[in-house]
Design a protein around this motif. Sequence first.
Motif, PDB file in Angstrom:
ATOM      1  N   ALA A 133       0.829  -1.214   0.000  1.00  0.00           N
ATOM      2  CA  ALA A 133       0.000   0.000   0.000  1.00  0.00           C
ATOM      3  C   ALA A 133       0.857   1.256   0.000  1.00  0.00           C
ATOM      4  N   ALA A 134       1.911   1.257   0.804  1.00  0.00           N
ATOM      5  CA  ALA A 134       2.784   2.433   0.860  1.00  0.00           C
ATOM      6  C   ALA A 134       3.499   2.639  -0.473  1.00  0.00           C
ATOM      7  N   TYR A 135       3.925   1.549  -1.097  1.00  0.00           N
ATOM      8  CA  TYR A 135       4.579   1.659  -2.405  1.00  0.00           C
ATOM      9  C   TYR A 135       3.633   2.311  -3.409  1.00  0.00           C
ATOM     10  N   MET A 136       2.384   1.825  -3.444  1.00  0.00           N
ATOM     11  CA  MET A 136       1.425   2.359  -4.404  1.00  0.00           C
ATOM     12  C   MET A 136       1.114   3.824  -4.113  1.00  0.00           C
ATOM     13  N   ALA A 137       0.955   4.168  -2.814  1.00  0.00           N
ATOM     14  CA  ALA A 137       0.672   5.554  -2.456  1.00  0.00           C
ATOM     15  C   ALA A 137       1.831   6.468  -2.871  1.00  0.00           C
ATOM     16  N   LYS A 138       3.048   5.989  -2.731  1.00  0.00           N
ATOM     17  CA  LYS A 138       4.225   6.810  -3.039  1.00  0.00           C
ATOM     18  C   LYS A 138       4.455   6.965  -4.540  1.00  0.00           C
ATOM     19  N   TYR A 139       4.294   5.876  -5.289  1.00  0.00           N
ATOM     20  CA  TYR A 139       4.700   5.898  -6.694  1.00  0.00           C
ATOM     21  C   TYR A 139       3.562   5.974  -7.707  1.00  0.00           C
ATOM     22  N   SER A 140       2.329   5.875  -7.269  1.00  0.00           N
ATOM     23  CA  SER A 140       1.217   5.906  -8.206  1.00  0.00           C
ATOM     24  C   SER A 140       1.109   7.264  -8.897  1.00  0.00           C
ATOM     25  N   PRO A 141       0.860   7.264 -10.205  1.00  0.00           N
ATOM     26  CA  PRO A 141       0.677   8.528 -10.923  1.00  0.00           C
ATOM     27  C   PRO A 141      -0.743   9.088 -10.758  1.00  0.00           C
ATOM     28  N   ILE A 142      -1.599   8.367 -10.048  1.00  0.00           N
ATOM     29  CA  ILE A 142      -2.989   8.812  -9.860  1.00  0.00           C
ATOM     30  C   ILE A 142      -3.306   8.867  -8.371  1.00  0.00           C
ATOM     31  N   SER A 143      -4.459   9.401  -8.023  1.00  0.00           N
ATOM     32  CA  SER A 143      -4.900   9.469  -6.628  1.00  0.00           C
ATOM     33  C   SER A 143      -5.065   8.061  -6.068  1.00  0.00           C
ATOM     34  N   VAL A 144      -4.703   7.878  -4.805  1.00  0.00           N
ATOM     35  CA  VAL A 144      -4.804   6.583  -4.145  1.00  0.00           C
ATOM     36  C   VAL A 144      -5.599   6.730  -2.858  1.00  0.00           C
ATOM     37  N   MET A 145      -6.579   5.856  -2.680  1.00  0.00           N
ATOM     38  CA  MET A 145      -7.312   5.797  -1.417  1.00  0.00           C
ATOM     39  C   MET A 145      -6.970   4.478  -0.761  1.00  0.00           C
ATOM     40  N   ILE A 146      -6.464   4.552   0.462  1.00  0.00           N
ATOM     41  CA  ILE A 146      -6.110   3.357   1.204  1.00  0.00           C
ATOM     42  C   ILE A 146      -7.156   3.158   2.287  1.00  0.00           C
ATOM     43  N   VAL A 147      -7.841   2.027   2.230  1.00  0.00           N
ATOM     44  CA  VAL A 147      -8.953   1.739   3.124  1.00  0.00           C
ATOM     45  C   VAL A 147      -8.484   0.794   4.222  1.00  0.00           C
TER      46      VAL A 147
END
Length: 148
Positions: A133-147
């Motif tokens: 989840a942290a990887y995706m939040a850091k490197y995603s080019p789009i908005s990320v919602m972590i539930v």
Amino acid sequence: MANTEGGQKFDRILVGVDDSEDAQLAFRYAIREARQSNARLIITSILEDDNVNVFQALSKDFVHGERSALAKHIEDYRQLALRAGVKQVDTVIEEGDPGETIVKRIIPATKADLLIVGSLSKTGVRKYFGSQAAYMAKYSPISVMIVR
């Protein structure tokens, strides 16, 4: 299209699923968001390389069987979303590291504009928040919602 508080509009919502409780919460949230915003919902799951030993990896039958089981599971998720009122639902199955695969391959391929994921994964020793989840939040080019 839904307006979020910041005025952002989401048309293509990507949700990552596995069998963890957090992923189930993320999936339910993604259904609500897609329904409210009349967005396309894209459900993805990753067949992880580290769950397969070297002998299994060499067996095409094993990998094909694992992928087939995952495809059926993802289709169940798709049917749930359709029954819940989401109008457009797609599925994507890939192989590799979940965070990296979603960020580098699935987001660009699907043109998603919002990623929804759970904070914990079912893999490993219930991976602590901070890995996928942290990887995706850091490197995603789009908005990320972590539930959670």
